[in-house]
Scaffold this motif. Structure first.
Motif, mmCIF file in Angstrom:
data_model
loop_
_atom_site.group_PDB
_atom_site.id
_atom_site.type_symbol
_atom_site.label_atom_id
_atom_site.label_comp_id
_atom_site.label_asym_id
_atom_site.label_seq_id
_atom_site.Cartn_x
_atom_site.Cartn_y
_atom_site.Cartn_z
ATOM 1 N N ALA A 145 0.823 -1.207 0.000
ATOM 2 C CA ALA A 145 0.000 0.000 0.000
ATOM 3 C C ALA A 145 0.860 1.262 0.000
ATOM 4 N N LEU A 146 2.128 1.131 0.436
ATOM 5 C CA LEU A 146 3.037 2.272 0.453
ATOM 6 C C LEU A 146 3.716 2.455 -0.897
ATOM 7 N N TRP A 147 4.059 1.342 -1.534
ATOM 8 C CA TRP A 147 4.641 1.347 -2.882
ATOM 9 C C TRP A 147 4.511 -0.068 -3.433
ATOM 10 N N GLN A 148 3.952 -0.196 -4.611
ATOM 11 C CA GLN A 148 3.631 -1.518 -5.153
ATOM 12 C C GLN A 148 4.828 -2.458 -5.186
ATOM 13 N N HIS A 149 6.013 -1.941 -5.474
ATOM 14 C CA HIS A 149 7.187 -2.795 -5.628
ATOM 15 C C HIS A 149 7.988 -2.969 -4.337
ATOM 16 N N LEU A 150 7.526 -2.325 -3.250
ATOM 17 C CA LEU A 150 8.267 -2.423 -1.992
ATOM 18 C C LEU A 150 8.281 -3.846 -1.424
ATOM 19 N N PRO A 151 7.165 -4.580 -1.419
ATOM 20 C CA PRO A 151 7.208 -5.952 -0.883
ATOM 21 C C PRO A 151 8.207 -6.851 -1.606
ATOM 22 N N ALA A 152 8.230 -6.776 -2.938
ATOM 23 C CA ALA A 152 9.171 -7.612 -3.686
ATOM 24 C C ALA A 152 10.608 -7.196 -3.416
ATOM 25 N N THR A 153 10.848 -5.884 -3.331
ATOM 26 C CA THR A 153 12.202 -5.396 -3.049
ATOM 27 C C THR A 153 12.680 -5.896 -1.692
ATOM 28 N N ILE A 154 11.826 -5.749 -0.678
ATOM 29 C CA ILE A 154 12.193 -6.221 0.659
ATOM 30 C C ILE A 154 12.351 -7.741 0.667
#
Length: 399
Positions: free
Chosen positions: A51-60
């Motif tokens: 919800a903060l940035w679409q690609h943040l979960p994959a990056t993390i």
């Protein structure tokens, strides 16, 4: 590690590990709160980061998986080293550790290939805690520490640098790997395996975390006390795992080294198998949240056909290579690996604070209270310091 100061009295146990453990409690409790109390269907805070940035979960997820792999390399070697010493050095100095590490890797691969292995991991974890508490609390009691010095040792302070790793880097490594690492994202996966779901399980989750924190703090302080009491008289340091075993022998006699190796084996083996599952789940949870088409095809990480190859192939089998004689001793690998584990801490902590204060995502009455935000911001500042100190220390080490 342990430094014998020439001040005329034994050096106190330091604050880093205790501070880091409390950091982990508050940070992981917030992660558990989001997993159990959000109303948008997210199964972990990692999914909420979308919800903060679409690609943040994959990056993390990708960065956490890489961090987990680094941790796996020294955990495998530590477990193999412990078995090597428990066997009386079977296999010889050059190839013995490699052979025992290969055995640990093979057992772990077979265990994780089973469908239901969580119960096995839980039993091993309980045995591990019992062995550690028995070993180090007994050793600390037999060393007869000065209560005033123990209290003084809980004050913030850093001893002078000794050995190849600066004190600041070691402290940052402890805080990073325990307090703010991506490994804390594994907790929602583990409580889901317990069958906990919904706000009604918040109290038992807090109790579960608190019991773990108390056990870790007791063991950590016991280790520092033994190191201060035993090594001070000899002006010694712990540079290798056998040095730590020798310290335990001095503290409680011939059984000391044996208990140490048993305890280290359970710690390393339990973490090695649990991290192989946990970090791989973090990877796929993050990738699936960012790549919604793949998530629709494989609703759970374990259903993804790439899950087992990465879990067993990369996180279990590849680390055996690092037991070859050309790689550093396990204790050096531990410091370097731990130092890198907390680099994601600032992003994880800030994201968790934002999500657990979002009334649109949290169940009524389960957003953070003001005092919880104060604590989490304090934890976040410690995480920022640990990440900065880690980068600085690694750059100095490289130079």
């Amino acid at each position: 590690m342990f430094n014998a100061e020439r001040s005329g009295r034994p050096p106190p146990p330091r604050w880093g590990s205790t501070c880091a453990t409390w950091d982990r409690y508050f940070f992981t409790a917030a992660i558990a709160r989001y997993a159990l109390c959000n109303v948008v269907g997210d199964r972990s805070v990692l999914e909420g980061f979308g919800a903060l940035w679409q690609h943040l979960p994959a990056t993390i997820g990708v960065l956490a998986f890489l961090s987990g792999f680094i941790l796996q390399t020294f955990l495998a070697v530590t477990a193999g080293t412990a078995l090597f010493h428990l066997s009386g050095g079977l296999g010889g100095l050059r190839w013995g550790v490699f052979g025992w590490t290969a055995l640990v890797v093979a057992i772990t691969a077979v265990m994780l290939a089973r469908r239901e292995h969580y119960r096995t991991l839980e039993i091993i974890a309980r045995v591990k805690v019992g062995v550690l508490v028995l070993t180090f609390v007994t050793a600390a009691a037999l060393s007869r520490p000065d209560a005033g010095e123990v209290v003084r040792g809980l004050a913030f302070g850093l001893p002078p640098d000794q050995g190849p790793f600066g004190t600041l880097l070691v402290a940052a490594a402890i805080i990073g790997v325990v307090g703010g690492s991506a490994g804390n994202l594994m907790y929602p996966e583990f409580i889901r395996n317990k069958g906990w779901s919904g706000p009604g399980f918040m109290r038992i989750a807090h109790l579960d975390l608190l019991l773990g924190v108390v056990a870790v703090i007791v063991v950590n302080l016991s280790i520092w006390i033994v190191g201060a009491q035993v090594l001070h008289a000899r002006g010694g340091t712990v540079k290798t795992l056998p040095d730590l075993a020798a310290m335990m022998g001095t503290a409680i006699g011939a059984i000391g080294p044996w208990l140490l190796w048993v305890g280290l084996f359970f710690v390393a083996f339990c973490s090695f198998s649990a991290y192989a599952s946990g970090y791989t789940q973090i990877l796929f949870r993050g990738v699936h949240r960012s790549a919604t088409e793949r998530a629709a095809q494989y609703p759970e990480p374990k259903a993804d056909p790439l899950f087992k190859p990465l879990q067993i192939g990369v996180m279990v089998l590849v680390p055996v290579v690092f037991a070859l004689p050309l790689f550093p001793e396990a204790l050096s690998m531990t410091v370097i690996g731990s130092a890198t584990a907390g680099l994601l801490a600032p992003v994880l902590m800030i994201g968790t604070i934002v999500l657990t204060n979002d009334r649109r995502r949290m169940a009524a009455g389960y957003t953070n209270r003001w005092w919880a935000n104060v604590l989490l911001c304090g934890v976040g500042l410690v995480g920022l310091w640990a990440s900065y100190s880690t980068v600085r220390g690694l750059l100095e080490l490289a130079a």
